[in-house]
Design a protein around this motif. Structure first.
Motif, short mmCIF file in Angstrom:
data_model
loop_
_atom_site.label_atom_id
_atom_site.label_comp_id
_atom_site.label_asym_id
_atom_site.label_seq_id
_atom_site.Cartn_x
_atom_site.Cartn_y
_atom_site.Cartn_z
N ASP A 10 0.83 -1.19 0.00
CA ASP A 10 0.00 0.00 0.00
C ASP A 10 0.88 1.25 0.00
O ASP A 10 1.86 1.33 0.74
CB ASP A 10 -0.88 -0.03 1.25
CG ASP A 10 -1.82 1.15 1.30
OD1 ASP A 10 -1.45 2.15 1.94
OD2 ASP A 10 -2.90 1.07 0.70
N LEU A 11 0.53 2.24 -0.83
CA LEU A 11 1.34 3.45 -0.95
C LEU A 11 1.44 4.21 0.37
O LEU A 11 2.51 4.71 0.73
CB LEU A 11 0.78 4.37 -2.04
CG LEU A 11 0.94 3.88 -3.49
CD1 LEU A 11 0.24 4.84 -4.45
CD2 LEU A 11 2.42 3.77 -3.84
N SER A 12 0.33 4.29 1.09
CA SER A 12 0.38 5.01 2.37
C SER A 12 1.30 4.30 3.35
O SER A 12 2.00 4.94 4.14
CB SER A 12 -1.03 5.15 2.96
OG SER A 12 -1.58 3.89 3.28
N VAL A 46 1.90 11.25 -5.04
CA VAL A 46 0.65 10.60 -4.65
C VAL A 46 -0.38 11.67 -4.32
O VAL A 46 -0.08 12.86 -4.30
CB VAL A 46 0.85 9.67 -3.42
CG1 VAL A 46 1.81 8.53 -3.76
CG2 VAL A 46 1.34 10.46 -2.21
N THR A 50 -3.76 10.01 0.34
CA THR A 50 -2.80 8.94 0.59
C THR A 50 -1.77 9.38 1.63
O THR A 50 -1.41 8.62 2.54
CB THR A 50 -2.07 8.54 -0.71
OG1 THR A 50 -3.03 8.07 -1.66
CG2 THR A 50 -1.04 7.44 -0.46
N GLU A 53 -3.37 9.41 5.06
CA GLU A 53 -3.46 8.07 5.64
C GLU A 53 -2.10 7.63 6.21
O GLU A 53 -2.04 7.00 7.27
CB GLU A 53 -3.91 7.07 4.56
CG GLU A 53 -4.05 5.63 5.04
CD GLU A 53 -5.06 5.46 6.15
OE1 GLU A 53 -4.86 4.56 7.00
OE2 GLU A 53 -6.04 6.22 6.19
#
Length: 255
Positions: A10-12, A46, A50, A53
């Protein structure tokens, strides 16, 4: 700080890890203000949600704190042992419950860690530590004390033993051993154990600490470990036939 946009992670989570790594490496120090959400979004390519988060993840770990107003933003937090303490307990509890750690393995680890504190505790214990131990022994000796209250007192007793080493790093590291493993072990053995036996062993520990007897403290803890393991094996040997019978009955009902 960089992330891998092609990673499955996950990017976050990647952003949170990148910032956390920067804090651990000392590139960001206590009190430093993080770039704004817009700046971080641009830096990591991003969206702002994001980034938001990712910051929530870091705040949940007490690594950053947020401040409102003209001089507000996200700042590297001063993480105290007290704040980290509860996280250590939660993580240890989840690891034990999710990974099917055997009772013997958990018991061995818990007592090995606790016995490592014995020499320092015997040397450094204060009257305040001894008083907590004596108070908990008195609580455990109370007539009609519930199992839940006895288990809670048991944890407090061993927490005081660890804290008597007067080493915050040890207290933090053993938070999971005492306050996560101990309740789980109590759940298995509470129905079969003798409170009189446990109280007698606790009294041996307190007496040895009061006399600053490191070897005596270790011997009492070793005896408590043997008693705890024996109890668990007895309980599990009784449960095993019942579990097998229940499975057989369940299969018959399905037919």
């Amino acid at each position: 700080m960089k992330i891998d946009p092609n990673s499955r992670a996950d990017l976050s989570a990647q952003i949170a890890k990148a910032i956390r790594d920067a804090i651990v490496a000392g590139k960001l120090i206590v009190g430093d203000r993080l770039p704004s959400e817009a700046e971080l979004a641009e830096q990591f390519s991003v969206s702002r949600p994001t980034v938001r988060e990712a910051l929530k993840r870091l705040a949940a770990q007490s690594l950053i704190r947020t401040q409102r107003g003209a001089t507000g933003g996200a700042f590297v937090n001063h993480l105290s042992y007290d704040e980290a303490h509860s996280q250590q307990i939660t993580t240890s509890t989840l690891l034990l419950s999710m990974n099917a750690i055997s009772f013997d393995v958990a018991c061995e680890a818990r007592y090995a860690l606790e016995r490592a504190c014995a020499p320092l505790a015997a040397q450094r214990r204060t009257q305040a530590h001894l008083q907590i131990l004596r108070d908990e022994i008195a609580t455990q000796s109370t007539a009609n004390l519930s199992d839940e209250a006895f288990c809670a007192s048991d944890v407090t007793f061993h927490r005081a033993l660890v804290d008597a080493a007067v080493n915050p790093v040890l207290s933090y590291q053993l938070a999971g051993a005492v306050e996560a493993m101990q309740p789980l072990m109590n759940m298995i053995t509470f129905s079969a154990r003798s409170r009189v036996t446990i109280i007698a062993l606790h009294r041996r520990i307190a007496d040895a600490l009061e006399q600053q007897d490191s070897a005596g403290t270790d011997d009492a803890l070793a005896a408590l470990e043997i008693y705890t393991k024996t109890l668990a094996r007895d309980v599990m040997s009784v449960r095993a036939p019942h579990a097998s019978e229940n499975r057989s009955n369940a299969i018959l009902k399905m037919r």
